[in-house]
Design a protein around this motif. Sequence first.
Motif, PDB file in Angstrom:
ATOM      1  N   SER A   1       0.707  -1.366  -0.009  1.00 42.89           N
ATOM      2  CA  SER A   1       0.029  -0.014  -0.105  1.00 42.89           C
ATOM      3  C   SER A   1       0.888   1.188  -0.162  1.00 42.89           C
ATOM      4  O   SER A   1       0.508   2.366  -0.412  1.00 42.89           O
ATOM      5  N   THR A   2       2.301   1.230   0.532  1.00 43.77           N
ATOM      6  CA  THR A   2       2.998   2.201   0.616  1.00 43.77           C
ATOM      7  C   THR A   2       4.552   1.778   0.265  1.00 43.77           C
ATOM      8  O   THR A   2       4.775   0.945   0.429  1.00 43.77           O
TER       9      THR A   2
ATOM     10  N   ALA B   1       5.006   2.822  -8.875  1.00 50.58           N
ATOM     11  CA  ALA B   1       4.180   2.775  -7.639  1.00 50.58           C
ATOM     12  C   ALA B   1       3.136   4.019  -8.176  1.00 50.58           C
ATOM     13  O   ALA B   1       2.047   3.885  -7.577  1.00 50.58           O
TER      14      ALA B   1
ATOM     15  N   LYS C   1       0.159   4.284  -5.313  1.00 50.52           N
ATOM     16  CA  LYS C   1       0.627   3.989  -4.012  1.00 50.52           C
ATOM     17  C   LYS C   1       0.987   5.275  -3.405  1.00 50.52           C
ATOM     18  O   LYS C   1       1.566   6.280  -4.154  1.00 50.52           O
TER      19      LYS C   1
END
Length: 151
Positions: free
Chosen positions: A65-66, A88, A93
């Motif tokens: 998610s990060t 990303a 993200k």
Amino acid sequence: MEQEKNIFISHHHSDVEKTEKIKAILEKNGLKTKDGSINQLKNPNKATNEEYIKSLLRPKITWASTMLVLIGDETHKSDYVTWEIEYAAKEGKRIIGIYLHGEADSIVPEALKIHGDALVLWDSSSIIKAIQGEDIWNGIKRDWETERSIC
């Protein structure tokens, strides 16, 4: 209250040992992480084919998610760090740059300047706040009026 986050740590290969340090800082501060990064110390891989390497990275970045980007004096020179940040961003993200301890004068990768959500110093409080959604920018001047671009 302990939280859990799926993360991907983008870093220059010379900074691989710092990935464990950042995870320890997060856990010490109540943020349990599941790291999808490729760690050459734990899993040596002699692959040299760029497309093959990216095929290993894509699902790990998609899963997280990060993305945390560890910024040291060599990070801005890494084509893989640039590609990981851009991928990303395309995947939507949250992207957080973290200056390595004592390296706040390091050059920030251009892709992070464009796609980053936060840029913080090696400080547990700032790192946690950025991961939790605060748009902190402790570094080079940034035009916050420009929308984050998605490739």
